[in-house]
Design an enzyme around this catalytic site. Structure first.
Site, PDB file in Angstrom:
ATOM      1  N   GLN A 255       5.148  -8.848 -14.542  1.00 14.06           N
ATOM      2  CA  GLN A 255       6.250  -9.622 -15.110  1.00 14.06           C
ATOM      3  C   GLN A 255       5.769 -10.964 -15.648  1.00 14.06           C
ATOM      4  O   GLN A 255       6.257 -11.447 -16.667  1.00 14.06           O
ATOM      5  CB  GLN A 255       7.334  -9.842 -14.058  1.00 14.06           C
ATOM      6  CG  GLN A 255       8.184  -8.635 -13.784  1.00 14.06           C
ATOM      7  CD  GLN A 255       8.859  -8.106 -15.029  1.00 14.06           C
ATOM      8  OE1 GLN A 255       9.691  -8.766 -15.632  1.00 14.06           O
ATOM      9  NE2 GLN A 255       8.492  -6.906 -15.451  1.00 14.06           N
ATOM     10  N   HIS A 258       4.824 -11.244 -19.329  1.00 15.99           N
ATOM     11  CA  HIS A 258       5.851 -11.168 -20.367  1.00 15.99           C
ATOM     12  C   HIS A 258       5.915 -12.450 -21.180  1.00 15.99           C
ATOM     13  O   HIS A 258       6.013 -12.427 -22.405  1.00 15.99           O
ATOM     14  CB  HIS A 258       7.231 -10.900 -19.751  1.00 15.99           C
ATOM     15  CG  HIS A 258       7.604  -9.455 -19.751  1.00 15.99           C
ATOM     16  ND1 HIS A 258       7.759  -8.714 -20.887  1.00 15.99           N
ATOM     17  CD2 HIS A 258       7.862  -8.605 -18.723  1.00 15.99           C
ATOM     18  CE1 HIS A 258       8.096  -7.474 -20.578  1.00 15.99           C
ATOM     19  NE2 HIS A 258       8.160  -7.379 -19.275  1.00 15.99           N
ATOM     20  N   GLU A 322      16.538  -9.716 -11.775  1.00 15.62           N
ATOM     21  CA  GLU A 322      16.568  -8.659 -12.784  1.00 15.62           C
ATOM     22  C   GLU A 322      15.910  -7.398 -12.218  1.00 15.62           C
ATOM     23  O   GLU A 322      16.474  -6.312 -12.283  1.00 15.62           O
ATOM     24  CB  GLU A 322      15.810  -9.129 -14.032  1.00 15.62           C
ATOM     25  CG  GLU A 322      15.691  -8.060 -15.109  1.00 15.62           C
ATOM     26  CD  GLU A 322      14.740  -8.475 -16.227  1.00 15.62           C
ATOM     27  OE1 GLU A 322      14.790  -7.833 -17.297  1.00 15.62           O
ATOM     28  OE2 GLU A 322      13.932  -9.403 -16.031  1.00 15.62           O
ATOM     29  N   HIS A 323      14.709  -7.552 -11.676  1.00 16.96           N
ATOM     30  CA  HIS A 323      14.000  -6.449 -11.024  1.00 16.96           C
ATOM     31  C   HIS A 323      13.764  -6.827  -9.564  1.00 16.96           C
ATOM     32  O   HIS A 323      13.261  -7.915  -9.280  1.00 16.96           O
ATOM     33  CB  HIS A 323      12.637  -6.198 -11.671  1.00 16.96           C
ATOM     34  CG  HIS A 323      12.682  -5.990 -13.149  1.00 16.96           C
ATOM     35  ND1 HIS A 323      12.374  -6.996 -14.055  1.00 16.96           N
ATOM     36  CD2 HIS A 323      12.998  -4.894 -13.884  1.00 16.96           C
ATOM     37  CE1 HIS A 323      12.494  -6.519 -15.277  1.00 16.96           C
ATOM     38  NE2 HIS A 323      12.874  -5.253 -15.207  1.00 16.96           N
ATOM     39  N   HIS A 415      62.254  -4.709 -24.658  1.00 20.18           N
ATOM     40  CA  HIS A 415      61.430  -3.732 -23.960  1.00 20.18           C
ATOM     41  C   HIS A 415      62.318  -2.700 -23.264  1.00 20.18           C
ATOM     42  O   HIS A 415      62.065  -1.489 -23.315  1.00 20.18           O
ATOM     43  CB  HIS A 415      60.551  -4.419 -22.901  1.00 20.18           C
ATOM     44  CG  HIS A 415      59.299  -5.043 -23.451  1.00 20.18           C
ATOM     45  ND1 HIS A 415      59.330  -6.090 -24.338  1.00 20.18           N
ATOM     46  CD2 HIS A 415      57.990  -4.749 -23.224  1.00 20.18           C
ATOM     47  CE1 HIS A 415      58.082  -6.439 -24.632  1.00 20.18           C
ATOM     48  NE2 HIS A 415      57.243  -5.631 -23.973  1.00 20.18           N
TER      49      HIS A 415
END
Length: 424
Positions: A255, A258, A322-323, A415
C-alpha cells in the site's frame, strides 16, 4: 514508521489522523480548471493536457486501430491474467444482481422494486506513475452487469500521447463504449459537463490523486453523482506471532508504494513482532522500484502496540480502514468483530493485493474513514432502484380508509380526495 505503545483511548482520534492536504489552495486551483472546461470544452481540455501532461492532442478519442495495436503489443501471459481476473470479478458480481420480488402488502395491493442501470457513467482510470488497468475491470464489469448503456472512460496519456496497452485491452474486454486520452481535473470536468467530443455522464467512478478527488467532490456539489468520497489508499494490519514478519512487511509496502500520501498501520499485541517487522520493511523497501514513494508514505505511517485483542479491534474499528488484514491465528473469530472496514482479508495467505487484482471482490473502496458510512463499489453502485405498485379496486378499498384518515390528519385534503373519487 513511528511506534506508539499502549495509547489511551482518548488519544486515538489524533493518533489515527490521515495525511491532510491544503484544501483551500487545492480547491481554488481545481475550480479554475473545472470552470474553464465547462465554458470552453475541448479547447480547454487540450490546453490543460498540454500544460499538465506535456502532450499535444490532435484527438482525445481512442480509435479502433489503437485498440488493435494495444492488444497485439501485450504478452499472451498478461492478457490471460487479465481475462482470469475479469472472469473472477464477473462471477462474484453476478451474484449481486437482484430480480424484482412482488410483495402483496394487503389483498389487492402489490409493490415491487426494480433495478435499472444508470444510462451514462464515467470511469476515471489513473495512468501516471502506475497505469491502473485493474480498476477498469473493477468498474467496467459491474457497470455492464448493471445494464449501463454508455460507459465512458478517461485516462491520462503518456509522453507519447498514448494509453498503456493493458488499459485499452481491459476496456475492450469489459465493454467500455468510449475511451479518451484525458487525465486529471480536465477529465472529470469533461465527463461532468460534456464537451464537443466527450459526452456528459450521470455518475463518475474511479480513484485519483488529490486533484481528481477534489474535482469529483466539487462536481458532486453541483448535482452530479460520484461513487464515494475518497482519499489516498491505506491498509491496517492486525497481526500476532503466528505470521512471519516478512508477510506483514510486504502487505504494508504494497500500500505504501501507491503514493507518498498513502498510509499504513500495523496494530499488534506483540512488541517482538514490531521489531521484526521494522527490520523486514527496511530489507524489502531497499529492493522496490518505487522505494522513494513508499519511503515517503512510511513517514506518516504507524506501528501501534495494544494490550489485548479487544482494544486492538476497537482501535481498528475507530480507524475504519479501506483495507483491513487480520493475520492471526483466530482471524475468523476477530472478523466477527469488524464493524468499520472497506474490505477484510483473513489469515496469513490472503494478501490485500489478491483483492486488488483478481479474487473477485471490488477494489474500489471507501478511504479516509468513510468506511464508517460507505460501502465499496458493487453492481448496486451502477443502478437506481425504482419502486412500483399496482392496486386493484379491491386493494384500494382495503387501504383507502387508512390513506384518507392519515391525509386528512395532515391537512392534505387533495390527497384524501384522490382516494375518495375512486371509491365513490
Amino acid at each position: 514508521m513511528k511506534l506508539y505503545r499502549y495509547p489511551e483511548q482518548s488519544s486515538w482520534k489524533a493518533l489515527l489522523q490521515r495525511p491532510v492536504a491544503d484544501a483551500v489552495s487545492l480547491t481554488q486551483r481545481v475550480r479554475t480548471v473545472l470552470d474553464d472546461v465547462k465554458q470552453n470544452g475541448d479547447a480547454a481540455v487540450k490546453h490543460y493536457t498540454k500544460q499538465f501532461d506535456n502532450v499535444e492532442l490532435n484527438t482525445a478519442l481512442v480509435s479502433a486501430a489503437d485498440f488493435e495495436e494495444a492488444e497485439q503489443s501485450l504478452s499472451e501471459e498478461l492478457k490471460q491474467a487479465i481475462l482470469t481476473a475479469k472472469n473472477n470479478i464477473v462471477l462474484f458480481h453476478e451474484q449481486q444482481i437482484s430480480q424484482p420480488v412482488i410483495v402483496e402488502t394487503m389483498p389487492g395491493v402489490q409493490c415491487w422494486r426494480k433495478s435499472v442501470g444508470i444510462e451514462r457513467v464515467g470511469l476515471y482510470i489513473p495512468g501516471g506513475s502506475a497505469p491502473l488497468f485493474s480498476t477498469i475491470l473493477m468498474l467496467g464489469v459491474p457497470a455492464v452487469l448493471a445494464g449501463c448503456r454508455e460507459i465512458v472512460l478517461c485516462s491520462p496519456p503518456d509522453a507519447n500521447g498514448k494509453l498503456h496497452p493493458a488499459i485499452l485491452f481491459a476496456a475492450k474486454i469489459v465493454g467500455v463504449t468510449k475511451v479518451f486520452r484525458i487525465g486529471g481535473v480536465q477529465a472529470i470536468a469533461a465527463m461532468a459537463y460534456g464537451t464537443e467530443t466527450v459526452p456528459s455522464v450521470y455518475k463518475i467512478f474511479g480513484p485519483g490523486n488529490q486533484y481528481v478527488t477534489c474535482a469529483k467532490q466539487l462536481v458532486q456539489q453541483e448535482g452530479l453523482a460520484i461513487d464515494m468520497p475518497a482519499g489516498p489508499s491505506e491498509v491496517a494490519v492486525f497481526a500476532d506471532d503466528t505470521v512471519p514478519a516478512s508477510f506483514i512487511a510486504a502487505d504494508l509496502l504494497s500500500q505504501a508504494e501507491h503514493g507518498a500520501d498513502s498510509q499504513v498501520l500495523l496494530v499488534t499485541c506483540s512488541e517482538k513482532l514490531i521489531g521484526e517487522v521494522e527490520a523486514a520493511v527496511a530489507e524489502q523497501l531497499a529492493q522496490l522500484p518505487r522505494k522513494d514513494i513508499a519511503a515517503q508514505a512510511l513517514t506518516h505511517s504507524k506501528l501501534i502496540l495494544m494490550r489485548d485483542e479487544t482494544s486492538a479491534m476497537d482501535l481498528l474499528n475507530e480507524y475504519a480502514a479501506e483495507h483491513l488484514i487480520l493475520s492471526c491465528a483466530n482471524a475468523a473469530e476477530l472478523a466477527e468483530k469488524v464493524i468499520n472496514a472497506g474490505s477484510v482479508f483473513l489469515g496469513n495467505y490472503s494478501p490485500e493485493s489478491v483483492g486488488d487484482y483478481a479474487s473477485g471482490t471490488n477494489h474500489t473502496l471507501p478511504t479516509n474513514g468513510y468506511a464508517r458510512a460507505y460501502s465499496g463499489v458493487s453492481v448496486d453502485s451502477f443502478v437506481r432502484k425504482i419502486t412500483f405498485q399496482q392496486l386493484s379496486y379491491q386493494g384500494l378499498q382495503s387501504i383507502g380508509s387508512t390513506v384518507i384518515q392519515m391525509a386528512e390528519a395532515e391537512g392534505l385534503q387533495a390527497h384524501a380526495n384522490a382516494v375518495k373519487v375512486r371509491l365513490q
